[in-house]
Write a protein that holds these residues in place. Sequence first.
Motif, PDB file in Angstrom:
ATOM      1  N   LYS A  23      67.772  26.997  31.403  1.00 46.17           N
ATOM      2  CA  LYS A  23      67.759  28.188  30.457  1.00 46.17           C
ATOM      3  C   LYS A  23      69.029  28.955  30.462  1.00 46.17           C
ATOM      4  CE  LYS A  23      65.999  31.857  33.113  1.00 46.17           C
ATOM      5  NZ  LYS A  23      65.296  33.087  33.122  1.00 46.17           N
ATOM      6  N   ILE A  25      70.794  32.082  30.614  1.00 51.58           N
ATOM      7  CA  ILE A  25      70.342  33.560  30.447  1.00 51.58           C
ATOM      8  C   ILE A  25      71.821  34.217  30.746  1.00 51.58           C
ATOM      9  CG2 ILE A  25      69.469  35.409  31.852  1.00 51.58           C
ATOM     10  CD1 ILE A  25      67.219  33.533  32.673  1.00 51.58           C
ATOM     11  N   ARG A  27      74.501  36.230  32.405  1.00 53.95           N
ATOM     12  CA  ARG A  27      74.478  36.991  33.625  1.00 53.95           C
ATOM     13  C   ARG A  27      75.615  37.889  33.602  1.00 53.95           C
ATOM     14  NH1 ARG A  27      69.929  36.219  36.624  1.00 53.95           N
ATOM     15  NH2 ARG A  27      68.842  34.435  35.495  1.00 53.95           N
ATOM     16  N   GLU A  89      56.466  31.731  41.028  1.00 56.49           N
ATOM     17  CA  GLU A  89      55.944  31.534  39.593  1.00 56.49           C
ATOM     18  C   GLU A  89      55.792  30.169  39.395  1.00 56.49           C
ATOM     19  OE1 GLU A  89      58.751  32.390  36.498  1.00 56.49           O
ATOM     20  OE2 GLU A  89      60.210  31.884  37.949  1.00 56.49           O
ATOM     21  N   GLY A 321      58.821  36.736  37.957  1.00 56.57           N
ATOM     22  CA  GLY A 321      59.439  35.641  37.096  1.00 56.57           C
ATOM     23  C   GLY A 321      59.497  35.763  35.571  1.00 56.57           C
ATOM     24  N   ASN A 322      60.174  34.664  34.932  1.00 56.73           N
ATOM     25  CA  ASN A 322      59.866  34.547  33.680  1.00 56.73           C
ATOM     26  C   ASN A 322      58.356  34.109  33.121  1.00 56.73           C
ATOM     27  OD1 ASN A 322      63.225  33.194  33.237  1.00 56.73           O
ATOM     28  ND2 ASN A 322      62.663  35.375  33.340  1.00 56.73           N
ATOM     29  N   TRP A 352      58.233  27.635  31.226  1.00 58.94           N
ATOM     30  CA  TRP A 352      59.131  26.586  31.880  1.00 58.94           C
ATOM     31  C   TRP A 352      58.721  25.206  31.137  1.00 58.94           C
ATOM     32  CZ3 TRP A 352      63.385  28.268  33.670  1.00 58.94           C
ATOM     33  CH2 TRP A 352      63.347  29.714  34.382  1.00 58.94           C
ATOM     34  N   ASN A 445      59.574  41.901  34.541  1.00 63.51           N
ATOM     35  CA  ASN A 445      60.341  40.804  35.164  1.00 63.51           C
ATOM     36  C   ASN A 445      61.871  41.016  34.510  1.00 63.51           C
ATOM     37  OD1 ASN A 445      61.233  38.790  36.871  1.00 63.51           O
ATOM     38  ND2 ASN A 445      61.592  37.565  35.159  1.00 63.51           N
ATOM     39  N   GLU A 446      62.911  41.345  35.243  1.00 63.17           N
ATOM     40  CA  GLU A 446      64.020  41.178  34.535  1.00 63.17           C
ATOM     41  C   GLU A 446      64.124  42.072  33.123  1.00 63.17           C
ATOM     42  OE1 GLU A 446      65.802  37.270  34.736  1.00 63.17           O
ATOM     43  OE2 GLU A 446      66.277  37.415  36.924  1.00 63.17           O
ATOM     44  N   HIS A 497      68.347  40.662  41.483  1.00 61.65           N
ATOM     45  CA  HIS A 497      68.288  39.042  41.267  1.00 61.65           C
ATOM     46  C   HIS A 497      69.716  38.765  41.547  1.00 61.65           C
ATOM     47  CE1 HIS A 497      63.987  39.010  39.329  1.00 61.65           C
ATOM     48  NE2 HIS A 497      64.211  39.525  40.407  1.00 61.65           N
ATOM     49  N   TYR A 499      71.563  35.080  41.899  1.00 63.26           N
ATOM     50  CA  TYR A 499      71.998  33.470  41.921  1.00 63.26           C
ATOM     51  C   TYR A 499      73.574  33.579  41.715  1.00 63.26           C
ATOM     52  CZ  TYR A 499      67.029  33.127  41.036  1.00 63.26           C
ATOM     53  OH  TYR A 499      65.610  33.140  41.198  1.00 63.26           O
ATOM     54  N   GLU A 530      64.986  37.946  44.228  1.00 59.88           N
ATOM     55  CA  GLU A 530      65.327  36.658  43.798  1.00 59.88           C
ATOM     56  C   GLU A 530      66.523  36.573  44.343  1.00 59.88           C
ATOM     57  OE1 GLU A 530      64.355  35.215  39.844  1.00 59.88           O
ATOM     58  OE2 GLU A 530      62.674  36.536  39.632  1.00 59.88           O
ATOM     59  N   PRO A 585      64.138  29.940  43.477  1.00 61.29           N
ATOM     60  CA  PRO A 585      62.819  29.766  43.424  1.00 61.29           C
ATOM     61  C   PRO A 585      62.273  29.001  44.673  1.00 61.29           C
ATOM     62  CG  PRO A 585      63.872  28.853  41.454  1.00 61.29           C
ATOM     63  CD  PRO A 585      65.032  29.276  42.553  1.00 61.29           C
ATOM     64  N   TRP A 595      64.933  23.934  37.379  1.00 57.28           N
ATOM     65  CA  TRP A 595      65.680  24.755  38.334  1.00 57.28           C
ATOM     66  C   TRP A 595      65.767  24.517  39.811  1.00 57.28           C
ATOM     67  CZ3 TRP A 595      67.094  29.943  36.411  1.00 57.28           C
ATOM     68  CH2 TRP A 595      67.840  30.470  37.399  1.00 57.28           C
TER      69      TRP A 595
END
Length: 735
Positions: A23, A25, A27, A89, A321-322, A352, A445-446, A497, A499, A530, A585, A595
Amino acid sequence: MLTFTALALASTALLCGTTTEAKSIPRRNLPWNSNPLKAKTALLSRNTIPESFINATRGDPSTVALHIDTSDLSARNDTAPYLYGLMHEDINHSGDGGIYGELLTNRAFQGSNVVYGTLPEFSGSLIVGSENPIVPWDPVITGWGAIGDGVRLTLDKLHPLSDALTTALQVDIPLNATGEVGIQNFGWWGIDVRPQQYNASFYALQNYPRNPNDTATTFTLSLRSNLTGEVFASTQIPDTHLPYINYTQYSAHLYPNVTAPDSNNTFAITMDGAANAGKTFYFDLVSLFGETFKNRPNGLRKDIAEAFYEMKPTFLRCPGGNNLEGVSPQTRWDWKKTIGPLINRPGRPGDWSYENTLGLGLMEYLEWCEDMEIEPVLAVYSGFSLDVYGQSGPSYPPDQMQEIVDDALNELEFCMGDTSTYWGSLRAQYGHPEPFNIKFVEIGNEDWFSTTYPYRWAAMYNGLKAVYPNITYISTAYNENTLYNISIPAGEMWDTHHYEEPSYFLENFDFYDNWQEATNNTGVGVLLGEYSAIQIDTYSGVVNYSFPADVHIFYPSLVSAIAEGTYALGAERNPNTVKMSSYAPSLQNQNWFNWTPDMITFDANWNHTVRSVSYWQQWLFAHYRGTQTLPVTNTQGDFNPLFWVASIDVPKNQIYLKVINTLNASVPLSVDITTTCSGVNGTMITADSLDAHNTIENPNAVTPKSFTLDANQSGNGTFSWDVPKWSITVLQFDL
Ligand code: AHR
């Protein structure tokens, strides 16, 4: 024998497991990152080198001398009790087809996969492919195959099992049938068969005009090889007169006395063709469980759950999570649809790309926590959903927020209410009269994805706090959205979060130093909910969420663990700020994922469950928490390339010095402690290459190894040692 269905399943895996794009997203680095207060570690210019390295490592192998003070009790802080938790999730088939113990795929024909992408004529993300070619997300027969010549399988909508499970599998036996006929399920890309009890069950019905005289049927249930046909276990449900109107549930146990050579196995329900020629059956909610963690009915797959449990986690953040949010408000993870008998759980299109059965529901998550003796961090829907492919979707307007607040209040009553309450009594009816205790609730979430969190957070926080004042509430936004800041009250928390690239974690080792004071967040805690190293260092430092192969980290490797571990040390030395942390994750089914990297990988075969290097870093730090931090003074040298933190476990009378060497050379370390020690030993994670990682073929390539120190240690607590290159170590000093 590769049947049509098996092929369909395999091509679905290919379609959705390996070619689905991640996905997209957007950032951004957090504004706080630019605060000069954080710039204590050396920032080197970035080069692109097409292999793992840590650019932010200072190339200085000179001696570091540390003084650990045990005498000044006032300089100690209690360590954060909830570092090193779990995030779960349903992503990567980590729930259905993963830790949820159901061994059969598509057990109740609840829905199918979709593929997201873009089309030149349209803006944004779209569903560009769907497993059900007519209606995206609608049921398919994937995972099922017919046994016997001429046996016909179709999906049936005329004989729904329940209001929730509205599609059944229709099985037509031809008039000239002979031999064995029936159905088989290929499992989640296979079924692990070993000597243990398997609990099988299914609902069935027969068609009246095709068997008006109600002749009896004997079902044979078996576990068999999909390659050779070898039967590993079988049992019978004899002389059954199936109902015509209301489904009956049948169940049986299977006990293989051998371990199958591989997991390419099926579960079959068969009958004698001649005796059942011309009949039609309807099957639904066909289920098979092996042993589960702590023997919970409808419980967790044992090997994966044990890997989590052995990490010594402290909490479980769930259900997203999403995946909490839904690809629409209507399809969000609605807790009410996840409780009670499985026949009442309709499933939902997950965020997902695949359908969730909701077998792993709210109660199962809470029981998971109970069985692992950990705290739930319950994420509640906050009135905002993503759209397809992670796009920001709609928000509930202010005048409808009470509906969402009430829903969360009901959810909390279901978890915590006594049996005199409506929802509490339902929980009791579903098998858990004792209330669960929820200490942490995350609101969404987020939610910085949306512009509407300020009013949604306020409505949720005020509404929940008024009824449950003792819960700690976690905001999923603070200052990430440039349009607003969320003012988080003291005592509550912020979930952030990360990543990132390896160097990010070194450069932000001190991110949480003075964070509360510098940002006017006095008393606000942080949930590092996360984080993981997702790509190797690049020129730009910008994470590419399309996961380009030349920079993406597919499996957590030594570079990941070193980077994540360094960041964890930064968290550990700020226990008043960073209260909780979890890698994400956490799980990846090797046959279907969207992911990477993930902490644990697995497939159907229990022998293929691989604990990554990042897992072992979490494991190591979780096993040596200490109860109080100890002040450490660096009398020679500074952070980078070595990073460290010290704590003491008061009841055990042990000091732990966690040291990470981020450099490709050993670094001499001397330590003096203001007390004598009776012994020193260590546990270390290291390898010759930063790319070293664990695989199915070599699952123990990089694991913690304990060692006894052959070092210069005197009775007054002085100690010296060369910290090996690229290593993560916990030194244990016994007092
Ligand atoms: O961990 C994968 C996803 O990353 C989570 O669902 C979401 O919270 C984050 O964007």
